[in-house]
Design an enzyme around this catalytic site. Structure first.
Site, PDB file in Angstrom:
ATOM      1  N   ASP A   7      19.988  27.573 -15.210  1.00 23.67           N
ATOM      2  CA  ASP A   7      18.618  27.569 -14.695  1.00 23.67           C
ATOM      3  C   ASP A   7      18.329  26.119 -14.334  1.00 23.67           C
ATOM      4  O   ASP A   7      18.012  25.304 -15.202  1.00 23.67           O
ATOM      5  CB  ASP A   7      17.647  28.079 -15.755  1.00 23.67           C
ATOM      6  N   GLU A  68      20.594  30.067 -10.648  1.00 28.04           N
ATOM      7  CA  GLU A  68      19.394  30.616 -10.014  1.00 28.04           C
ATOM      8  C   GLU A  68      19.171  29.916  -8.680  1.00 28.04           C
ATOM      9  O   GLU A  68      19.304  28.694  -8.577  1.00 28.04           O
ATOM     10  CB  GLU A  68      18.194  30.402 -10.930  1.00 28.04           C
ATOM     11  N   ASP A 140      13.953  27.731 -21.009  1.00 33.48           N
ATOM     12  CA  ASP A 140      14.992  27.352 -20.055  1.00 33.48           C
ATOM     13  C   ASP A 140      16.345  27.955 -20.420  1.00 33.48           C
ATOM     14  O   ASP A 140      17.094  28.399 -19.551  1.00 33.48           O
ATOM     15  CB  ASP A 140      15.102  25.821 -19.953  1.00 33.48           C
TER      16      ASP A 140
END
Length: 164
Positions: A7, A68, A140
């Protein structure tokens, strides 16, 4: 197969490592990589992210990685900065020859929670349940684990289709 999910963020990049054995997901590790103080300057912070990802790769030896995709922010400068952080992370991943998949935030949330509009708390809870963790990972790290889970399941579906 061991998956590394990322991420990306300029200040904090989450990572999550899982294994998929048959139908079973197994948690390996998760955490964050912090780029350091703003005063250090962008090049230094990007280098810190690159090195942090390299250390994660060395320690956990994943077979594949997923990250992502970037989303457009209201602030164009923030979007640009996030893109640079994401680029540093991707460069670290591919520098070792690792295969890297990309997934949208909405697609990841849909796959993990069942709705593309899931919030951070919902992601944390579902990741905790899917990986049978005793406590929820940080936001996160949970997002990164969600990326890894999404990629592992997507890969599994593709392998099933290929066998037909």
């Amino acid at each position: 197969m061991r998956w590394l999910g990322i991420d990306p963020g300029l200040r904090t990049t989450g990572f999550g490592v899982i294994e998929l054995e048959g139908q079973q997901l197994r948690y390996i590790s998760s955490g964050i990589i912090e780029s350091g103080e703003v005063a250090l300057g962008l090049p230094h912070r990007l280098g810190t992210l690159y090195q942090g990802v390299q250390e994660v790769l060395l320690r956990y030896q994943p077979d594949a990685a997923a990250i992502e995709e970037i989303f457009l922010n209201v602030n164009p400068r923030s979007t640009l900065m996030l893109g640079q952080a994401r680029g540093a992370v991707i460069a670290a991943l591919v520098s070792t020859g690792l295969s890297v998949s990309e997934y949208s935030a909405r697609g990841i949330k849909q796959a993990i929670v069942g709705t593309g509009r899931a919030n951070k708390t919902q992601m944390q809870e579902m990741v905790k349940r899917l990986l049978k963790l005793k406590k929820s990972p940080s936001p996160d790290a949970a997002d990164a684990l969600g990326v890894a889970i999404c990629a592992a399941h997507h890969h599994q579906v593709q392998m099933t289709k290929a066998k037909r």
